[in-house]
Structure formats: C-alpha cells, structure tokens
Motif scaffolding. Structure first.
Motif, PDB file in Angstrom:
ATOM      1  N   PHE A 178      61.470   0.053 -40.510  1.00 58.05           N
ATOM      2  CA  PHE A 178      60.291  -0.682 -40.069  1.00 58.05           C
ATOM      3  C   PHE A 178      60.777  -1.891 -39.272  1.00 58.05           C
ATOM      4  O   PHE A 178      61.603  -2.676 -39.764  1.00 58.05           O
ATOM      5  N   THR A 179      60.292  -2.020 -38.035  1.00 53.40           N
ATOM      6  CA  THR A 179      60.734  -3.093 -37.156  1.00 53.40           C
ATOM      7  C   THR A 179      59.594  -4.061 -36.868  1.00 53.40           C
ATOM      8  O   THR A 179      58.417  -3.718 -36.962  1.00 53.40           O
ATOM      9  N   ARG A 180      59.968  -5.267 -36.511  1.00 57.05           N
ATOM     10  CA  ARG A 180      59.000  -6.293 -36.099  1.00 57.05           C
ATOM     11  C   ARG A 180      59.660  -7.125 -35.004  1.00 57.05           C
ATOM     12  O   ARG A 180      60.763  -7.652 -35.195  1.00 57.05           O
ATOM     13  N   GLY A 181      59.009  -7.178 -33.848  1.00 52.00           N
ATOM     14  CA  GLY A 181      59.581  -7.922 -32.735  1.00 52.00           C
ATOM     15  C   GLY A 181      60.936  -7.400 -32.311  1.00 52.00           C
ATOM     16  O   GLY A 181      61.795  -8.157 -31.859  1.00 52.00           O
ATOM     17  N   GLY A 182      61.138  -6.084 -32.470  1.00 49.50           N
ATOM     18  CA  GLY A 182      62.410  -5.477 -32.085  1.00 49.50           C
ATOM     19  C   GLY A 182      63.534  -5.684 -33.080  1.00 49.50           C
ATOM     20  O   GLY A 182      64.677  -5.283 -32.834  1.00 49.50           O
ATOM     21  N   VAL A 183      63.231  -6.297 -34.236  1.00 54.96           N
ATOM     22  CA  VAL A 183      64.236  -6.554 -35.272  1.00 54.96           C
ATOM     23  C   VAL A 183      63.952  -5.659 -36.474  1.00 54.96           C
ATOM     24  O   VAL A 183      62.799  -5.525 -36.907  1.00 54.96           O
ATOM     25  N   SER A 184      65.004  -5.029 -37.015  1.00 56.62           N
ATOM     26  CA  SER A 184      64.834  -4.208 -38.210  1.00 56.62           C
ATOM     27  C   SER A 184      64.451  -5.100 -39.382  1.00 56.62           C
ATOM     28  O   SER A 184      65.179  -6.037 -39.732  1.00 56.62           O
ATOM     29  N   GLU A 185      63.306  -4.798 -40.007  1.00 59.10           N
ATOM     30  CA  GLU A 185      62.816  -5.630 -41.099  1.00 59.10           C
ATOM     31  C   GLU A 185      63.033  -4.968 -42.457  1.00 59.10           C
ATOM     32  O   GLU A 185      63.351  -5.643 -43.437  1.00 59.10           O
ATOM     33  N   SER A 186      62.852  -3.651 -42.509  1.00 60.54           N
ATOM     34  CA  SER A 186      63.059  -2.911 -43.758  1.00 60.54           C
ATOM     35  C   SER A 186      63.695  -1.570 -43.419  1.00 60.54           C
ATOM     36  O   SER A 186      63.296  -0.911 -42.450  1.00 60.54           O
ATOM     37  N   VAL A 187      64.672  -1.157 -44.249  1.00 65.00           N
ATOM     38  CA  VAL A 187      65.354   0.117 -44.040  1.00 65.00           C
ATOM     39  C   VAL A 187      65.291   0.916 -45.332  1.00 65.00           C
ATOM     40  O   VAL A 187      65.695   0.429 -46.396  1.00 65.00           O
ATOM     41  N   HIS A 188      64.771   2.135 -45.249  1.00 65.73           N
ATOM     42  CA  HIS A 188      64.638   3.018 -46.408  1.00 65.73           C
ATOM     43  C   HIS A 188      65.540   4.236 -46.211  1.00 65.73           C
ATOM     44  O   HIS A 188      65.384   4.984 -45.237  1.00 65.73           O
ATOM     45  N   GLN A 189      66.473   4.438 -47.128  1.00 63.84           N
ATOM     46  CA  GLN A 189      67.390   5.577 -47.058  1.00 63.84           C
ATOM     47  C   GLN A 189      66.739   6.806 -47.672  1.00 63.84           C
ATOM     48  O   GLN A 189      66.042   6.713 -48.695  1.00 63.84           O
ATOM     49  N   VAL A 190      66.979   7.979 -47.057  1.00 63.42           N
ATOM     50  CA  VAL A 190      66.276   9.202 -47.449  1.00 63.42           C
ATOM     51  C   VAL A 190      67.269  10.333 -47.717  1.00 63.42           C
ATOM     52  O   VAL A 190      68.198  10.566 -46.930  1.00 63.42           O
ATOM     53  N   HIS A 191      67.055  11.044 -48.836  1.00 61.11           N
ATOM     54  CA  HIS A 191      67.815  12.244 -49.177  1.00 61.11           C
ATOM     55  C   HIS A 191      66.854  13.433 -49.188  1.00 61.11           C
ATOM     56  O   HIS A 191      65.766  13.350 -49.778  1.00 61.11           O
ATOM     57  N   VAL A 192      67.251  14.526 -48.537  1.00 60.47           N
ATOM     58  CA  VAL A 192      66.378  15.695 -48.383  1.00 60.47           C
ATOM     59  C   VAL A 192      67.158  16.965 -48.697  1.00 60.47           C
ATOM     60  O   VAL A 192      68.328  17.097 -48.310  1.00 60.47           O
ATOM     61  N   ALA A 193      66.507  17.904 -49.393  1.00 61.91           N
ATOM     62  CA  ALA A 193      67.064  19.238 -49.596  1.00 61.91           C
ATOM     63  C   ALA A 193      66.007  20.263 -49.237  1.00 61.91           C
ATOM     64  O   ALA A 193      64.842  20.133 -49.631  1.00 61.91           O
ATOM     65  N   VAL A 194      66.405  21.276 -48.466  1.00 57.84           N
ATOM     66  CA  VAL A 194      65.535  22.389 -48.086  1.00 57.84           C
ATOM     67  C   VAL A 194      66.176  23.669 -48.602  1.00 57.84           C
ATOM     68  O   VAL A 194      67.362  23.923 -48.350  1.00 57.84           O
ATOM     69  N   VAL A 195      65.388  24.467 -49.326  1.00 61.00           N
ATOM     70  CA  VAL A 195      65.919  25.648 -50.009  1.00 61.00           C
ATOM     71  C   VAL A 195      65.066  26.863 -49.649  1.00 61.00           C
ATOM     72  O   VAL A 195      63.837  26.766 -49.564  1.00 61.00           O
ATOM     73  N   ASP A 196      65.718  28.018 -49.461  1.00 62.84           N
ATOM     74  CA  ASP A 196      64.981  29.254 -49.190  1.00 62.84           C
ATOM     75  C   ASP A 196      64.714  30.000 -50.502  1.00 62.84           C
ATOM     76  O   ASP A 196      65.218  29.608 -51.563  1.00 62.84           O
ATOM     77  N   PRO A 197      63.921  31.064 -50.465  1.00 62.90           N
ATOM     78  CA  PRO A 197      63.553  31.750 -51.713  1.00 62.90           C
ATOM     79  C   PRO A 197      64.722  32.346 -52.483  1.00 62.90           C
ATOM     80  O   PRO A 197      64.613  32.600 -53.692  1.00 62.90           O
ATOM     81  N   SER A 198      65.863  32.567 -51.808  1.00 59.77           N
ATOM     82  CA  SER A 198      67.038  33.072 -52.526  1.00 59.77           C
ATOM     83  C   SER A 198      67.727  31.984 -53.325  1.00 59.77           C
ATOM     84  O   SER A 198      68.632  32.267 -54.122  1.00 59.77           O
ATOM     85  N   GLY A 199      67.334  30.737 -53.108  1.00 60.03           N
ATOM     86  CA  GLY A 199      67.921  29.606 -53.829  1.00 60.03           C
ATOM     87  C   GLY A 199      68.968  28.855 -53.043  1.00 60.03           C
ATOM     88  O   GLY A 199      69.508  27.852 -53.526  1.00 60.03           O
ATOM     89  N   GLY A 200      69.270  29.315 -51.826  1.00 59.38           N
ATOM     90  CA  GLY A 200      70.301  28.662 -51.037  1.00 59.38           C
ATOM     91  C   GLY A 200      69.777  27.455 -50.291  1.00 59.38           C
ATOM     92  O   GLY A 200      68.648  27.451 -49.801  1.00 59.38           O
TER      93      GLY A 200
END
Length: 329
Positions: free
Chosen positions: A10-32
C-alpha cells in the motif's frame, strides 16, 4: 530454496506505507502442488477456512439436510435475520436451543443488524456469533451419530477427533502433522501445511472416494447460498457469484481457501496466507491468484480490490501494488 513470497504494498504519495507478505499454494486433484509462491509448506491455521471440513460429519450424518442449513454450517455469517432464521432451524433439528451453543457472543458483524439490536434495547446472544451455524451443525452431527452433545467443543470429544482425522485425510498428511489450538469460538483450530489445506480445497473442487457425495453437497450448498456463507459486503458472498465454479471461504488472520472447478488447467485448490494477518490485502491477493489461474477479470471483480486508494473526500491519495510470483503458472 523457498520460492519468493508475494507482496501487497500500500503506497501513499509514491512511498511504500504498508507491506504484506503472501504465501500461496495451488494444488491439483491428484494432490500435487502445481504453483506456489513463498512457503507452500508453511504450517498455519486455516481458522474458518476449515469450516467445510468441520461440516463434513454433519453432511455425512444427515444426507437429506437442506442446502441452506448445510451452507450455514459452513458460514462465518454476519448475523442478519436471514442468517439467524436458518441457524434456528438447524438448531431445532437436534432439539437444541441457543443455550446449548458454546461459541460465545459478539454483536452481529452486519452493521444494520447490530443497529437494530441497539434500537430494540436488546443484547446479542450466541445466535449472533458468526460461527453459530457451525456450532448448530455440530450439535446435530453429535445427535445423529449418538455422541454426547455436552462437551462437543472439547479436543477429546468424538466429533472433534473425527474432524481432525478428516483434515489429515483430505490434506494428505499424517495425523501428527495436524496440530491443534483453540479457535475464537472455542472449538479446536487445526494447523497444517499450506499445501495440505490447498489439497483439501482441491478435494472440494473435484471430490473422489467415499467422501465425494458429502463434499459435493457442501460445494453445492456453498455456491448456491453465497449470502449465507458470509453476508452483505463480505468477500465470499460477493466473489462466488462472479466466478463460475468457485467455492471460497475466508479464515481469520487473513487466510483464504478457494475450490475452483473451471480453470484452463481443470479443477484446482488454492490456499493463501497473508503473513501479518493484514486482512485488507485479502481481496487483492484473491483477485491476483484468480487472474493468474486464468479466471476472466471483469470490471465488477476489479471493484473488490481497487488499485487506487481514496480518502473520505474522494481524493486519490495512494495505490495498491500486488506482486505474486507464482512459480508453475
């Protein structure tokens, strides 16, 4: 080496104000694991994203339960009159009352419903708790399985033991890999690896085996009754009708689970965790994941996660930048 985590800045006036780190996993029906960013093996609590699993003993025990009552058992509802009416109906099936609910009490999340209580000079009850539908469903599951309703929230109760087993079975992990804490509504909260939770949602998207009929009914109930799953203005309720073949369930502390049936790659399960619990970043991550997986973006969907930040006077004062380096996409 752990893939690079995603970020919502989230930026304000071109300056980073808040940074949220994200972890994601995507899995298919076989479990992979077919795509990920950050730590797909991160052990974390899905919180209310576990509700489709917590509703499984109910779906198995009461195969003729109406869809709206099964949906409310999966819900984090906002306490509107429509929500409460379905919870009361579900409670009555087991001969239970509001006094039997062990979820605790908080005011309705819906501001209109909360204001109505104040106008009537009434106090909220456990019925208004966002998890009351889940608890009503648990009481009915106990009644139909011959388990005691007393103590149904305790870790050693047969219902909670079974729910932990189902997390392990659907997540494709050992029982010892499902760690236990206590949720805000007093039932056990189970923590497991992010990719294991994504596997659960992949099973919801493409059910197989003995649990398939019950999982199919849960998917159908959630998608048929998005309003009951959350409520006005809530992400689950707004997003599901906009994405064909999507069942979505938010969890506290910025967790999210998605069961997708219609992607260019076929059915997929997704789980993501915003590391600092910054829930305002959740719609931005959800839309970025859906777009990366091939879901068509519409103007209405983009309004759920605007790129510009405006103040109370309507002036644009900043922006939101999403980086989601999904390896495998």
């Amino acid at each position: 080496m752990t893939p690079q985590a995603g970020q919502v800045v989230f930026t304000r006036g071109g300056v980073s104000e808040s940074v949220h780190q994200v972890h994601v996993a995507v899995v298919d029906p076989s479990g992979g694991v077919t795509a990920s960013c950050g730590d797909a093996g991160l052990v974390t609590f899905p919180r209310s994203s576990s509700k489709p699993v917590q509703a499984l003993p109910l779906a198995l025990a009461v195969p003729d339960l109406p869809d709206d009552e099964l949906a409310i058992a999966c819900a984090s509802h906002t306490g509107t009159p429509e929500h409460l009416a379905v919870v009361e109906r579900l409670l009555a099936r087991s001969g239970s009352t509001v006094a039997d609910l062990r979820c605790g009490t908080h005011p309705p999340f819906d501001t209109g419903a909360a204001a109505d209580l104040i106008r009537r000079n009434e106090q909220p009850t456990p019925l208004h708790h966002n998890c009351s539908g889940k608890h009503a469903g648990m009481l009915l599951a106990c009644e139909r399985n011959g388990w005691p309703r007393e103590g149904y929230t305790e870790h050693g109760h047969p219902l909670q033991v079974r729910i932990r087993e189902l997390h392990a079975e659907l997540g494709g992990v050992g029982l010892d890999d499902v760690r236990a804490g206590t949720d805000g509504c007093s039932v056990p909260a189970f923590a497991l690896a992010l990719d294991a939770t994504a596997r659960i949602f992949a099973r919801l998207a493409a059910p197989t085996g003995e649990l398939a009929p019950a999982l199919e009914r849960i998917f159908g109930a959630m998608t048929a009754h998005p309003f009951l799953i959350a409520g006005p203005g809530r992400l689950d309720t707004t997003l599901m009708p906009l994405v064909p073949g999507l069942a979505a369930k938010m969890g506290a502390e910025a967790f999210y689970g998605l069961a997708l049936r219609e992607t260019p790659r076929g059915p997929l399960g997704v789980a993501f965790k915003i590391a600092d619990g910054g829930e305002r970043a959740r719609p931005h991550v959800a839309l970025a994941v859906l777009e990366a997986l091939g879901a068509p973006m519409t103007d209405k969907m983009r309004t759920l996660a605007p790129a510009a930040l405006t103040n109370w006077a309507g002036r644009e004062v900043g922006g939101v930048e999403v980086t989601l380096p999904l390896e495998g996409v």
